[in-house]
Design an enzyme around this catalytic site. Structure first.
Site, PDB file in Angstrom:
ATOM      1  N   ARG A 176       0.886  -0.982  -0.141  1.00  0.00           N
ATOM      2  CA  ARG A 176      -0.030  -0.010   0.097  1.00  0.00           C
ATOM      3  C   ARG A 176       0.963   1.279  -0.040  1.00  0.00           C
ATOM      4  O   ARG A 176       0.303   2.325  -0.225  1.00  0.00           O
ATOM      5  CB  ARG A 176      -0.951   0.014   1.036  1.00  0.00           C
ATOM      6  CG  ARG A 176      -2.137  -0.717   0.931  1.00  0.00           C
ATOM      7  CD  ARG A 176      -2.983  -0.989   2.169  1.00  0.00           C
ATOM      8  NE  ARG A 176      -2.523  -1.730   3.051  1.00  0.00           N
ATOM      9  CZ  ARG A 176      -2.970  -1.758   4.320  1.00  0.00           C
ATOM     10  NH1 ARG A 176      -3.780  -0.954   4.876  1.00  0.00           N
ATOM     11  NH2 ARG A 176      -2.399  -2.452   5.164  1.00  0.00           N
ATOM     12  N   GLY A 181       3.407 -15.205   6.798  1.00  0.00           N
ATOM     13  CA  GLY A 181       2.894 -14.563   7.912  1.00  0.00           C
ATOM     14  C   GLY A 181       3.964 -14.540   9.125  1.00  0.00           C
ATOM     15  O   GLY A 181       5.092 -14.769   9.073  1.00  0.00           O
ATOM     16  N   THR A 182       3.309 -13.758  10.090  1.00  0.00           N
ATOM     17  CA  THR A 182       4.222 -13.127  11.110  1.00  0.00           C
ATOM     18  C   THR A 182       4.901 -14.441  12.130  1.00  0.00           C
ATOM     19  O   THR A 182       5.967 -14.273  12.547  1.00  0.00           O
ATOM     20  CB  THR A 182       3.335 -12.283  12.071  1.00  0.00           C
ATOM     21  OG1 THR A 182       2.190 -12.863  12.464  1.00  0.00           O
ATOM     22  CG2 THR A 182       3.134 -10.851  11.634  1.00  0.00           C
TER      23      THR A 182
HETATM   24  C1  UD1 Z   1      -0.412  -8.139  13.016  1.00  0.00           C
HETATM   25  C2  UD1 Z   1      -1.032  -8.750  14.078  1.00  0.00           C
HETATM   26  C3  UD1 Z   1      -2.202  -7.962  14.715  1.00  0.00           C
HETATM   27  C4  UD1 Z   1      -1.710  -6.770  15.250  1.00  0.00           C
HETATM   28  C5  UD1 Z   1      -0.854  -6.077  14.169  1.00  0.00           C
HETATM   29  C6  UD1 Z   1      -0.239  -4.710  14.731  1.00  0.00           C
HETATM   30  C7  UD1 Z   1      -0.406 -11.210  13.285  1.00  0.00           C
HETATM   31  C8  UD1 Z   1      -1.238 -12.257  12.900  1.00  0.00           C
HETATM   32  N1  UD1 Z   1      -1.201 -10.079  13.680  1.00  0.00           N
HETATM   33  O1  UD1 Z   1      -1.336  -7.769  12.214  1.00  0.00           O
HETATM   34  O2  UD1 Z   1      -2.836  -8.907  15.884  1.00  0.00           O
HETATM   35  O3  UD1 Z   1      -2.878  -6.000  15.661  1.00  0.00           O
HETATM   36  O4  UD1 Z   1       0.108  -6.931  13.696  1.00  0.00           O
HETATM   37  O5  UD1 Z   1       0.168  -3.789  13.724  1.00  0.00           O
HETATM   38  O6  UD1 Z   1       0.566 -11.211  13.665  1.00  0.00           O
HETATM   39  N2  UD1 Z   1       5.770  -9.618   8.361  1.00  0.00           N
HETATM   40  C9  UD1 Z   1       7.072 -10.507   7.986  1.00  0.00           C
HETATM   41  N3  UD1 Z   1       6.903 -11.689   7.207  1.00  0.00           N
HETATM   42  C10 UD1 Z   1       5.261 -12.166   7.113  1.00  0.00           C
HETATM   43  C11 UD1 Z   1       4.389 -11.272   7.277  1.00  0.00           C
HETATM   44  C12 UD1 Z   1       4.463 -10.073   8.196  1.00  0.00           C
HETATM   45  O7  UD1 Z   1       8.264 -10.077   8.272  1.00  0.00           O
HETATM   46  O8  UD1 Z   1       5.293 -13.066   6.292  1.00  0.00           O
HETATM   47  C13 UD1 Z   1       6.106  -8.487   9.015  1.00  0.00           C
HETATM   48  C14 UD1 Z   1       5.549  -7.422   8.288  1.00  0.00           C
HETATM   49  O9  UD1 Z   1       6.615  -6.807   7.561  1.00  0.00           O
HETATM   50  C15 UD1 Z   1       5.196  -6.260   9.537  1.00  0.00           C
HETATM   51  C16 UD1 Z   1       4.936  -7.200  10.624  1.00  0.00           C
HETATM   52  O10 UD1 Z   1       5.365  -8.529  10.299  1.00  0.00           O
HETATM   53  O11 UD1 Z   1       6.629  -5.349   9.828  1.00  0.00           O
HETATM   54  C17 UD1 Z   1       3.651  -7.145  10.652  1.00  0.00           C
HETATM   55  O12 UD1 Z   1       2.650  -7.964   9.663  1.00  0.00           O
HETATM   56  P1  UD1 Z   1       1.497  -7.231   9.141  1.00  0.00           P
HETATM   57  O13 UD1 Z   1       1.324  -7.837   7.818  1.00  0.00           O
HETATM   58  O14 UD1 Z   1       1.558  -5.634   9.166  1.00  0.00           O
HETATM   59  O15 UD1 Z   1       0.575  -7.784  10.487  1.00  0.00           O
HETATM   60  P2  UD1 Z   1      -1.038  -7.240  10.585  1.00  0.00           P
HETATM   61  O16 UD1 Z   1      -1.819  -7.813   9.626  1.00  0.00           O
HETATM   62  O17 UD1 Z   1      -0.593  -5.823  10.701  1.00  0.00           O
END
Ligand code: UD1
Ligand code: MG
Length: 453
Positions: free
Chosen positions: A16, A78-79
């Site tokens: 985004r 995923g995280t």
């Molecule tokens: C996540 C949380 C949510 C929380 C929110 C706060 C989860 C499932 N959910 O959601 O509960 O309220 O953050 O902002 O964790 N990332 C990786 N690898 C991946 C996916 C993500 O490194 O495969 C990193 C992203 O770059 C980012 C962070 O993890 O820095 C969070 O990921 P994002 O996709 O923004 O999670 P949210 O949907 O915001």
């Protein structure tokens, strides 16, 4: 801190943002998001920082070299999956703090409190939460009274759960041994088909592990940046924090709404900042300096009591009691010694101007060494460039350069010498000499009257 490490999740794409630049490389108050997070970790004396990278990793890796350990998440599943990638590097680490690269507004003292609570509770996990009036998009923290039940993502939540205002900030402390065990068991069975980090909490709850939540009073800390609009919101929050900090330290800011101070700028007491002023980079401002209005300084040093108005300066050193502007442009390598005056429409580059000297109007001084108490007349130009090379101009103490002089470099004007107005000086002028280079004025008496007749 012994046996602690930080893991910063930053592999996401940041779609985004619509940018060539990886999301965490975007700047806030002059510093990239990822640096804000790394500095936050460092302020808490956590020595190791592991940054999980995926999308755009080449651009970040280079930038992080020597500052953090890099762990690659080749596919962004995923995280939870992101954190799994860090596990092989956590041997001998007892506890970790997990942060997101796109949440740069967490305060050092909040992280310190989270770490303290985790250390005291000795639980499996400690979770930083916040209360939001509009929690849309965030994971909600479901509780039974005070007791933690689970974290549910927006897309997986029931309408009742969506009404919960306490959200997961995405910042946590974990006991590493317990985390390892739990991460092994999470599955991508949810609305987004991802390995959710938040699912480890379900496993901890089933196993009766201790989970503590800590709700920060300042909801802004939880701001995650996914778009340019959120980037601007975060910039606004950080800018106000910086301005309030400096006002509390004794700086007068006439109009905070039009004042921009980078996070690495250092100010002193009794500095006054007039409206529409921007201070960037590693700018250092000493006491009693008056800056602005309409002034931009980047990587500059302003010494005690100097004044700069309506001007732009970059990598310049402005000595004590100097007076700069209006409409001066000081370029890199400019050094103004004490009490120098630089006036309107003057550009100075890579030059030292000696104590008490004046360049009051309409001049260009480049690649020059100017002595003390020199007066440079209006319209003086150092012709430093011959189209191929740059050359130096050296001007001794107490020299008087007449208005509209061209000093064709390399050239040296000896101490106490004078150049006549309008001269183009191509040869060195000895000390105390007068150099005039212009045709003799002709006078034709009554020329106008005669012509009209
Ligand atoms: C996540 C949380 C949510 C929380 C929110 C706060 C989860 C499932 N959910 O959601 O509960 O309220 O953050 O902002 O964790 N990332 C990786 N690898 C991946 C996916 C993500 O490194 O495969 C990193 C992203 O770059 C980012 C962070 O993890 O820095 C969070 O990921 P994002 O996709 O923004 O999670 P949210 O949907 O915001
Ligand atoms: Mg997010």
């Amino acid at each position: 801190m012994p046996n602690w490490a930080a893991v910063i999740l930053a592999a996401g794409k940041g779609t985004r943002m619509k940018s060539k630049l990886p999301k965490v490389m975007h700047l806030l108050a002059g510093k990239s998001m990822i640096e804000h997070v790394l500095d936050l970790v460092k302020k808490n004396e956590v020595e190791r920082s592991l940054v999980i990278l995926g999308h755009g990793r080449e651009k970040i890796e280079e930038f992080l070299a020597g500052r953090a350990e890099i762990v690659i998440q080749a596919e962004q599943l995923g995280t939870g999956h992101a954190l799994m990638q860090a596990l092989p590097y956590l041997d001998g680490v007892d506890n970790i703090v997990v942060l997101s690269g796109d949440q740069p507004l967490i305060r050092p003292e909040t992280l310190a409190e989270l770490i303290r609570i985790h250390t005291d509770s000795q639980g499996a996990a400690t979770l930083l939460t916040a209360q939001f009036d509009n929690p849309y998009g965030y994971g909600r923290v479901v509780k039974d009274g005070e007791k933690f039940v689970k974290i549910v993502e927006e897309k997986d939540a029931t309408s009742e759960e969506r009404a919960i205002r306490e959200i997961n900030t995405g910042t946590y402390c974990f006991n590493v041994a317990k985390l390892r065990e739990a991460l092994r068991r999470i599955k991508p069975q949810n609305a987004q088909g991802e390995y959710y980090l938040t699912e480890v909490f379900d496993i901890f709850v089933t196993q009766g592990e201790k989970i503590t939540t800590f709700c920060t009073k300042d909801g802004n800390e939880a701001l995650g940046i996914n778009s340019r609009v959120q980037l601007a919101e975060a910039e606004h929050v950080l800018r106000e924090r910086i301005l309030h900090y400096w006002m509390d330290e004794g700086v007068t800011i006439i109009d905070p709404a039009s004042t921009f101070i980078g996070c690495e700028v250092k100010l002193s007491r009794d500095v006054v900042i007039e409206p529409f002023t921007t201070l960037k980079g590693k700018t250092r401002i000493a006491e009693d300096v008056i800056l602005g209005p309409q002034t931009t300084l980047e990587d500059c040093v302003c010494e005690t009591g100097c004044q700069v108005a309506h001007s732009v300066a970059k990598k310049a050193q402005i000595g004590p009691r100097c007076n700069v502007g209006p409409f001066a442009y000081l370029r890199p390598g400019t050094v103004l010694e004490a009490g120098v005056k630089v006036g309107d429409f003057v550009e100075i580059k890579n030059s030292r101007i000696g104590q008490g000297s004046k360049v009051p109007h309409l001049s260009y001084v480049g690649d020059s060494q100017v002595g003390q108490s020199v007066n440079i007349g209006a319209g003086t130009i150092t012709c430093n460039y011959d189209g191929i090379n740059k050359h130096q101009t050296i001007i001794g103490d107490n020299v008087f350069i007449g208005s509209n002089t061209n000093l064709v470099a390399p050239v040296e004007i000896g101490e106490g010498a004078v150049t006549g107005a309008g001269s183009t000086i191509t040869r060195n002028v000895p000390a105390y000499a007068l150099a005039v280079e212009r045709s003799t004025q002709k006078l034709k008496e009554n020329w106008v009257r005669n012509k009209k007749q």
